[in-house]
Design an enzyme around this catalytic site. Sequence first.
Site, PDB file in Angstrom:
ATOM      1  N   ASP A 114      48.103  59.779  15.356  1.00  0.00           N
ATOM      2  CA  ASP A 114      48.249  60.946  14.492  1.00  0.00           C
ATOM      3  C   ASP A 114      47.782  60.645  13.078  1.00  0.00           C
ATOM      4  O   ASP A 114      47.750  61.537  12.215  1.00  0.00           O
ATOM      5  CB  ASP A 114      49.672  61.485  14.513  1.00  0.00           C
ATOM      6  CG  ASP A 114      50.722  60.475  14.106  1.00  0.00           C
ATOM      7  OD1 ASP A 114      50.354  59.342  13.744  1.00  0.00           O
ATOM      8  OD2 ASP A 114      51.926  60.816  14.149  1.00  0.00           O
ATOM      9  N   GLU A 251      55.232  47.876  12.499  1.00  0.00           N
ATOM     10  CA  GLU A 251      54.391  48.169  11.333  1.00  0.00           C
ATOM     11  C   GLU A 251      55.095  47.797  10.038  1.00  0.00           C
ATOM     12  O   GLU A 251      56.259  48.157   9.829  1.00  0.00           O
ATOM     13  CB  GLU A 251      54.007  49.652  11.306  1.00  0.00           C
ATOM     14  CG  GLU A 251      53.092  50.014  10.133  1.00  0.00           C
ATOM     15  CD  GLU A 251      52.524  51.412  10.227  1.00  0.00           C
ATOM     16  OE1 GLU A 251      51.814  51.822   9.292  1.00  0.00           O
ATOM     17  OE2 GLU A 251      52.780  52.096  11.248  1.00  0.00           O
TER      18      GLU A 251
END
Length: 334
Positions: A114, A251
Amino acid sequence: MRMAVSGIGRCASTGALRAKRPAGAAAEGRYSHGPEPLPCTDDPDLPSHASARTIRPRQRGAAAMSGAARKPITLHRLRAMHAAGEKIAMLTCYDAAFAQLLDDAGVDVLLVGDSLGMVLQGRPSTLPVSLDEMAYHTRCVARGNRSAWIVADLPFGSYQASAEQALHSAAQLMQAGAHMVKLEGGGWTAPLVRALVERGIPVCAHLGLTPQSVHALGGYRVQGRDDDAAQTLRAHATELAAAGAAMLVLELMPSALAGELAAALPIPVIGIGAGPACAGQVLVLHDMLGITPGTLPRFVRNFMHDGGAIADGVRRYVAAVKDGSFPDPARHGY
């Protein structure tokens, strides 16, 4: 009234308009390079205008041989790579042309992220990206890909409401060509992961900096620095693996914590800004090609710095991930 246009003829099989080769042009000019155009087609899966233009072949030349010869990457093969200690190279991908290039260059996993909302659409975050947009880009990537494993992001608002909503959204992405879906967050997401996996949908989880929660996190900041936050991440990672997640993206977190999780979990852990100890690495394609404007995060390396074609830069990325030289903990870690 119809105008006659010189240099245009019709395909014998479909009647579609197509360009004629000018007389005497075979020896020079733009017609003298590259393979012959493919014949026009009435393939219903192609757009209506595709037969009126040149469609390039699926593979060509020595540069495409690695992708053409490679066996398809499956979930079983990813698990075998993890067990054998072979690093997994992942990159984001949003269209058919790059899907073919990345696949040919040896990228193991294509992530239809996304992040396209920021990279392609110029939006300030990933939050506005819709499920329809994700399905569209997943279809594009699937058409260009031959052998890589395709992961598609479930966008914000497409799975938060219930397991039923998550299943409906995941089914759309799988039908568009994804092999696995990715969702962000821990704790509340474990039941969703279990529901999807029980229905035959492979799931990649995502912890640490979760961009869909950017406002709740106070911006794009390193996660897990203090003991409480680190313990929460440990608990969430363990719960997600137990729920059936087959892969986990970590992340923007301290390298030591990411390495601890990668060693403890039975599934491949893919890092982005999470240090070199993960089972694989992922970057945003446009970042590693050096074409994203502005200041890039510390964990990014420009693989086009040494020049060459884009495919050369991608191969350098794959090689650096595989041999462990990227990421460099001193330059790219936290």
